[in-house]
Scaffold this motif. Structure first.
Motif, mmCIF file in Angstrom:
data_model
loop_
_atom_site.group_PDB
_atom_site.id
_atom_site.type_symbol
_atom_site.label_atom_id
_atom_site.label_comp_id
_atom_site.label_asym_id
_atom_site.label_seq_id
_atom_site.Cartn_x
_atom_site.Cartn_y
_atom_site.Cartn_z
ATOM 1 N N GLY A 1 56.349 50.031 39.627
ATOM 2 C CA GLY A 1 55.440 49.681 38.535
ATOM 3 C C GLY A 1 54.034 49.302 38.942
ATOM 4 N N ALA A 2 53.731 49.383 40.241
ATOM 5 C CA ALA A 2 52.363 49.059 40.674
ATOM 6 C C ALA A 2 51.442 50.239 40.368
ATOM 7 C CB ALA A 2 52.322 48.761 42.164
ATOM 8 N N ARG A 3 50.193 49.919 40.048
ATOM 9 C CA ARG A 3 49.186 50.955 39.866
ATOM 10 C C ARG A 3 48.425 51.088 41.180
ATOM 11 N NH1 ARG A 3 44.067 50.653 35.717
ATOM 12 N NH2 ARG A 3 43.286 52.751 36.149
ATOM 13 N N LEU A 4 48.320 52.304 41.701
ATOM 14 C CA LEU A 4 47.619 52.536 42.965
ATOM 15 C C LEU A 4 46.210 53.018 42.659
ATOM 16 C CD1 LEU A 4 50.362 54.479 45.031
ATOM 17 C CD2 LEU A 4 50.162 52.007 44.629
ATOM 18 N N ILE B 1 45.189 48.317 46.079
ATOM 19 C CA ILE B 1 43.988 49.030 46.527
ATOM 20 C C ILE B 1 44.353 49.775 47.816
ATOM 21 C CG2 ILE B 1 41.580 48.797 47.233
ATOM 22 C CD1 ILE B 1 42.079 47.994 44.279
ATOM 23 N N THR B 2 44.586 51.071 47.688
ATOM 24 C CA THR B 2 45.223 51.811 48.798
ATOM 25 C C THR B 2 44.321 51.919 50.032
ATOM 26 O OG1 THR B 2 44.498 53.866 47.742
ATOM 27 C CG2 THR B 2 46.751 53.150 47.313
ATOM 28 N N ASP B 3 43.022 52.074 49.836
ATOM 29 C CA ASP B 3 42.153 52.182 51.025
ATOM 30 C C ASP B 3 41.903 50.818 51.667
ATOM 31 O OD1 ASP B 3 40.698 51.615 48.690
ATOM 32 O OD2 ASP B 3 38.840 52.439 49.498
ATOM 33 N N GLY B 4 42.405 49.767 51.054
ATOM 34 C CA GLY B 4 42.353 48.430 51.645
ATOM 35 C C GLY B 4 43.622 48.078 52.399
ATOM 36 N N CYS B 5 44.496 49.059 52.580
ATOM 37 C CA CYS B 5 45.786 48.829 53.258
ATOM 38 C C CYS B 5 45.934 49.770 54.456
ATOM 39 C CB CYS B 5 46.954 49.088 52.300
ATOM 40 S SG CYS B 5 46.985 48.043 50.832
ATOM 41 N N ARG B 6 46.614 49.325 55.481
ATOM 42 C CA ARG B 6 47.009 50.181 56.600
ATOM 43 C C ARG B 6 48.442 49.819 56.987
ATOM 44 N NH1 ARG B 6 42.752 51.865 55.324
ATOM 45 N NH2 ARG B 6 41.091 52.767 56.601
ATOM 46 N N THR C 1 39.888 47.531 56.919
ATOM 47 C CA THR C 1 40.179 46.993 55.587
ATOM 48 C C THR C 1 39.283 45.799 55.247
ATOM 49 O OG1 THR C 1 41.863 45.493 56.456
ATOM 50 C CG2 THR C 1 42.606 47.674 55.766
ATOM 51 N N VAL C 2 38.671 45.216 56.272
ATOM 52 C CA VAL C 2 37.941 43.958 56.062
ATOM 53 C C VAL C 2 36.695 44.153 55.198
ATOM 54 C CG1 VAL C 2 36.718 42.066 57.229
ATOM 55 C CG2 VAL C 2 38.894 42.916 58.153
ATOM 56 N N SER C 3 35.968 45.258 55.406
ATOM 57 C CA SER C 3 34.763 45.468 54.592
ATOM 58 C C SER C 3 35.150 45.729 53.129
ATOM 59 C CB SER C 3 33.909 46.607 55.148
ATOM 60 O OG SER C 3 34.618 47.813 55.071
ATOM 61 N N ILE C 4 36.288 46.362 52.919
ATOM 62 C CA ILE C 4 36.763 46.580 51.545
ATOM 63 C C ILE C 4 37.155 45.237 50.918
ATOM 64 C CG2 ILE C 4 38.616 47.640 50.171
ATOM 65 C CD1 ILE C 4 38.382 50.011 52.225
ATOM 66 N N ALA C 5 37.821 44.405 51.702
ATOM 67 C CA ALA C 5 38.168 43.060 51.210
ATOM 68 C C ALA C 5 36.900 42.320 50.793
ATOM 69 C CB ALA C 5 38.914 42.283 52.293
ATOM 70 N N ASN C 6 35.857 42.387 51.624
ATOM 71 C CA ASN C 6 34.623 41.651 51.313
ATOM 72 C C ASN C 6 33.941 42.182 50.047
ATOM 73 O OD1 ASN C 6 34.892 39.802 53.377
ATOM 74 N ND2 ASN C 6 33.734 41.058 54.850
ATOM 75 N N GLN C 7 34.008 43.495 49.824
ATOM 76 C CA GLN C 7 33.444 44.059 48.577
ATOM 77 C C GLN C 7 34.199 43.530 47.364
ATOM 78 O OE1 GLN C 7 32.886 48.417 48.478
ATOM 79 N NE2 GLN C 7 33.030 48.351 50.709
ATOM 80 N N LEU C 8 35.523 43.505 47.471
ATOM 81 C CA LEU C 8 36.333 43.011 46.348
ATOM 82 C C LEU C 8 36.108 41.512 46.151
ATOM 83 C CD1 LEU C 8 39.651 44.997 46.936
ATOM 84 C CD2 LEU C 8 37.915 45.428 45.204
#
Ligand code: VGL
Ligand code: ZN
Length: 214
Positions: free
Chosen positions: A199-202, A174-179, A29-36
């Motif tokens: 009510g969250a948007r995935l 952000i679903t691919d940023g979660c495990r 998830t860390v590389s996705i966090a860094n992109q965001l």
């Protein structure tokens, strides 16, 4: 003005490979966090990280309760899963993942600091008895929209998202940023469904990034 902020949940060593409460693929998830982070930085938006931050004798630790991890009991009058010792204040395990661009984070919310009660949500302890101050901070910074990802989908992400929605924030997960911890194999799917129901948007990160850079 209404602002969007990025909320990174518990991207800490103990939840990643080799950690005390390692979550499968947690480090991915860390590389996705860094992109965001890069995207939010480029937009001048706030980036917030939460940090599970337990005293060494925290009541959620199986060792403190003389029992085994991953069983359930009662803590502070609430159903509680017992965990291995993790994210002990000032320990290496409590530090953010070394690859996370933590320099870009403008605010850190620590939680789980009180011995007698656990705190999955970034906003309140599990009994909603005390708040962490995050809601107030977000309001002071005019944040109304939250983009949330991190660890673990079925605990800290889920309860953070549900509280955020109750507090009136618009939430994208952000679903691919979660495990997930996945004590039961279906916990991840169930948690995502619960968040969507509330009510969250995935979205997946690629979809969010392309929508934001249009
Ligand atoms: C978490 C279990 C115990 C989490 C924290 O970050 O999801 N899970 N403490
Ligand atoms: Zn914890």
């Amino acid at each position: 003005m209404s602002q969007q902020a990025l909320l990174l949940v518990d991207l800490q060593n103990d939840f990643c490979a080799g950690g005390a409460l390692a979550i499968a693929e947690g480090s991915q998830t860390v590389s996705i966090a860094n992109q965001l982070i890069a995207l939010f930085q480029s937009q001048g938006s706030q980036i917030i990280a939460t940090q599970d931050w337990h005293p060494a004798d925290h009541g959620s630790f199986a060792s403190v309760q003389n029992t085994v991890p991953f069983q359930q009991g009662t803590l502070a009058g609430l159903t509680q899963t017992w965990w291995p010792n993790h994210c002990i204040q000032h320990s290496h395990g409590a530090e953010f993942h070394p690859q996370l661009n933590i320099a870009a984070v403008s605010h850190i919310t620590q939680k789980g600091c009180q011995q007698e009660i656990d705190s999955y949500s970034a906003f309140f302890d599990n009994g909603h008895r005390h708040n962490t101050g995050l809601d107030e901070w977000l309001r002071q910074h005019h944040v109304s929209h939250l983009v949330i990802m991190g660890l673990a989908t079925d605990y800290c992400v889920k309860y953070t998202v549900l509280d955020a929605l109750t507090l009136g924030y618009h939430v994208i997960v952000i679903t691919d940023g979660c495990r997930s911890v996945n004590l039961q194999p279906s916990d991840s799917k169930q948690a995502l469904e619960e968040m969507a129901q509330a009510g969250a948007r995935l979205m997946i990160s690629a979809e969010f990034i392309s929508e934001s850079t249009d």
